[in-house]
Design a protein around this motif. Structure first.
Motif, PDB file in Angstrom:
ATOM      1  N   THR A   1      -7.687  -6.210  -1.997  1.00 53.86           N
ATOM      2  CA  THR A   1      -7.227  -5.658  -0.982  1.00 53.86           C
ATOM      3  C   THR A   1      -7.582  -4.101  -1.296  1.00 53.86           C
ATOM      4  O   THR A   1      -7.842  -3.863  -2.739  1.00 53.86           O
ATOM      5  CB  THR A   1      -5.660  -5.661  -0.899  1.00 53.86           C
ATOM      6  N   GLU A   2      -7.807  -3.445  -0.393  1.00 50.43           N
ATOM      7  CA  GLU A   2      -8.411  -1.852  -0.665  1.00 50.43           C
ATOM      8  C   GLU A   2      -7.466  -1.142   0.157  1.00 50.43           C
ATOM      9  O   GLU A   2      -7.233  -1.236   1.403  1.00 50.43           O
ATOM     10  CB  GLU A   2      -9.682  -1.275   0.014  1.00 50.43           C
ATOM     11  N   TRP A   3      -6.092  -0.309  -0.114  1.00 48.83           N
ATOM     12  CA  TRP A   3      -5.392   0.950   0.777  1.00 48.83           C
ATOM     13  C   TRP A   3      -6.480   1.985   0.214  1.00 48.83           C
ATOM     14  O   TRP A   3      -6.274   2.681  -1.296  1.00 48.83           O
ATOM     15  CB  TRP A   3      -4.041   0.411  -0.142  1.00 48.83           C
ATOM     16  N   THR A   4      -6.964   2.654   1.284  1.00 48.60           N
ATOM     17  CA  THR A   4      -6.765   3.691   1.347  1.00 48.60           C
ATOM     18  C   THR A   4      -5.484   5.054   1.713  1.00 48.60           C
ATOM     19  O   THR A   4      -5.409   4.656   2.977  1.00 48.60           O
ATOM     20  CB  THR A   4      -8.533   4.436   1.338  1.00 48.60           C
ATOM     21  N   PHE A   5      -4.849   6.583   0.945  1.00 45.45           N
ATOM     22  CA  PHE A   5      -4.466   6.716   1.770  1.00 45.45           C
ATOM     23  C   PHE A   5      -4.643   7.965   1.478  1.00 45.45           C
ATOM     24  O   PHE A   5      -6.050   8.589   1.446  1.00 45.45           O
ATOM     25  CB  PHE A   5      -3.193   6.977   0.886  1.00 45.45           C
ATOM     26  N   VAL A   6      -5.380   8.474   3.135  1.00 45.51           N
ATOM     27  CA  VAL A   6      -5.691   9.395   3.788  1.00 45.51           C
ATOM     28  C   VAL A   6      -6.059  10.566   3.329  1.00 45.51           C
ATOM     29  O   VAL A   6      -4.765  10.954   2.979  1.00 45.51           O
ATOM     30  CB  VAL A   6      -6.445   9.577   5.165  1.00 45.51           C
TER      31      VAL A   6
ATOM     32  N   LEU B   1      -5.357   8.948  -2.721  1.00 47.28           N
ATOM     33  CA  LEU B   1      -5.640   8.223  -3.154  1.00 47.28           C
ATOM     34  C   LEU B   1      -6.378   6.838  -2.540  1.00 47.28           C
ATOM     35  O   LEU B   1      -6.198   6.780  -1.717  1.00 47.28           O
ATOM     36  CB  LEU B   1      -4.994   7.968  -4.360  1.00 47.28           C
ATOM     37  N   THR B   2      -7.159   5.952  -3.319  1.00 48.64           N
ATOM     38  CA  THR B   2      -7.664   5.063  -2.255  1.00 48.64           C
ATOM     39  C   THR B   2      -7.292   3.790  -3.815  1.00 48.64           C
ATOM     40  O   THR B   2      -7.478   4.430  -5.190  1.00 48.64           O
ATOM     41  CB  THR B   2      -9.156   4.430  -2.484  1.00 48.64           C
ATOM     42  N   LEU B   3      -6.433   2.778  -3.493  1.00 48.28           N
ATOM     43  CA  LEU B   3      -6.141   1.293  -4.669  1.00 48.28           C
ATOM     44  C   LEU B   3      -6.961   0.656  -4.190  1.00 48.28           C
ATOM     45  O   LEU B   3      -7.504   0.014  -3.372  1.00 48.28           O
ATOM     46  CB  LEU B   3      -5.373   1.397  -4.395  1.00 48.28           C
ATOM     47  N   ARG B   4      -8.158   0.013  -5.621  1.00 44.89           N
ATOM     48  CA  ARG B   4      -8.403  -0.998  -5.580  1.00 44.89           C
ATOM     49  C   ARG B   4      -8.488  -2.432  -6.019  1.00 44.89           C
ATOM     50  O   ARG B   4      -8.640  -2.447  -7.111  1.00 44.89           O
ATOM     51  CB  ARG B   4     -10.626  -1.525  -5.545  1.00 44.89           C
TER      52      ARG B   4
ATOM     53  N   LEU C   1      -5.729  -1.365   3.590  1.00 49.70           N
ATOM     54  CA  LEU C   1      -4.774  -0.430   4.951  1.00 49.70           C
ATOM     55  C   LEU C   1      -5.510   1.252   4.261  1.00 49.70           C
ATOM     56  O   LEU C   1      -5.953   1.496   3.635  1.00 49.70           O
ATOM     57  CB  LEU C   1      -3.584  -0.357   3.901  1.00 49.70           C
ATOM     58  N   LYS C   2      -5.985   1.543   5.924  1.00 51.33           N
ATOM     59  CA  LYS C   2      -6.051   2.845   5.887  1.00 51.33           C
ATOM     60  C   LYS C   2      -3.925   3.126   6.417  1.00 51.33           C
ATOM     61  O   LYS C   2      -4.315   2.750   7.986  1.00 51.33           O
ATOM     62  CB  LYS C   2      -7.272   3.158   7.030  1.00 51.33           C
ATOM     63  N   ALA C   3      -4.378   4.724   5.313  1.00 50.51           N
ATOM     64  CA  ALA C   3      -3.028   5.273   6.067  1.00 50.51           C
ATOM     65  C   ALA C   3      -3.072   6.754   5.733  1.00 50.51           C
ATOM     66  O   ALA C   3      -3.671   7.148   4.976  1.00 50.51           O
ATOM     67  CB  ALA C   3      -1.894   4.164   4.330  1.00 50.51           C
ATOM     68  N   PHE C   4      -2.107   6.812   6.964  1.00 51.37           N
ATOM     69  CA  PHE C   4      -1.819   8.694   7.062  1.00 51.37           C
ATOM     70  C   PHE C   4      -0.675   8.672   6.940  1.00 51.37           C
ATOM     71  O   PHE C   4       0.139   8.336   8.005  1.00 51.37           O
ATOM     72  CB  PHE C   4      -2.920   8.746   8.290  1.00 51.37           C
ATOM     73  N   VAL C   5       0.128   9.570   6.004  1.00 50.90           N
ATOM     74  CA  VAL C   5       1.210   9.771   5.600  1.00 50.90           C
ATOM     75  C   VAL C   5       1.615  11.010   6.101  1.00 50.90           C
ATOM     76  O   VAL C   5       1.181  12.004   4.841  1.00 50.90           O
ATOM     77  CB  VAL C   5       1.646   9.357   4.065  1.00 50.90           C
ATOM     78  N   ILE C   6       2.320  12.007   6.021  1.00 55.97           N
ATOM     79  CA  ILE C   6       2.406  13.272   6.326  1.00 55.97           C
ATOM     80  C   ILE C   6       4.288  13.367   6.357  1.00 55.97           C
ATOM     81  O   ILE C   6       5.336  13.247   6.703  1.00 55.97           O
ATOM     82  CB  ILE C   6       2.471  13.435   7.565  1.00 55.97           C
ATOM     83  N   ARG C   7       4.513  14.113   5.793  1.00 59.27           N
ATOM     84  CA  ARG C   7       5.626  14.385   4.370  1.00 59.27           C
ATOM     85  C   ARG C   7       6.729  15.578   6.001  1.00 59.27           C
ATOM     86  O   ARG C   7       6.146  16.034   6.122  1.00 59.27           O
ATOM     87  CB  ARG C   7       6.084  15.111   2.794  1.00 59.27           C
TER      88      ARG C   7
END
Length: 120
Positions: free
Chosen positions: A31-36, A39-42, A107-113
């Motif tokens: 699984t690969e997670w990219t927080f646009v 960071l990217t977790l592989r 996962l491609k995640a767009f997270v905004i505080r």
């Protein structure tokens, strides 16, 4: 075979209860997670290590929409979790999950505080 929305809902329920391994069982090993913009977790182990700190206390999800198409599910909503200073903060998010063989592969995640919680 379960549909992808049901799989994501079960995975999110596990994480809301602090069950990291229960969540990870729904992810592929690679699984690969990219927080646009961040960071990217592989790989599952990288995600496991990230969760141990980022989700030390279970996040509070409010899923507003789940939209499925093909091998993808997009989740829109808000999440509350602790920031670097240990204060609860609110975020809006858009997660785009790609599924492979019934598991969450990418996962491609767009997270905004959006703000800091007052108390809680």
């Amino acid at each position: 075979m379960e549909n992808n929305i049901a799989i994501l809902e079960k995975a999110n329920a596990a994480i809301s209860q602090g069950d990291h391994e229960g969540f990870l069982a729904y992810c592929t090993d690679d699984t690969e997670w990219t927080f646009v913009g961040d960071l990217t977790l592989r790989g599952k182990e990288a995600v496991r290590q990230w969760m141990a700190t980022a989700y030390e206390e279970p996040p509070k999800f409010n899923v507003e929409n789940l939209i499925a198409g093909g091998d993808y599910v997009t989740a829109l909503g808000t999440i509350r979790l602790k920031d670097e200073a240990g204060k609860e903060a609110d975020y809006s998010y858009c997660d785009v999950w790609q599924f492979r063989d019934g598991k969450m592969a990418e996962l491609k995640a767009f997270v905004i505080r959006t703000g800091t919680s007052n108390g809680a």
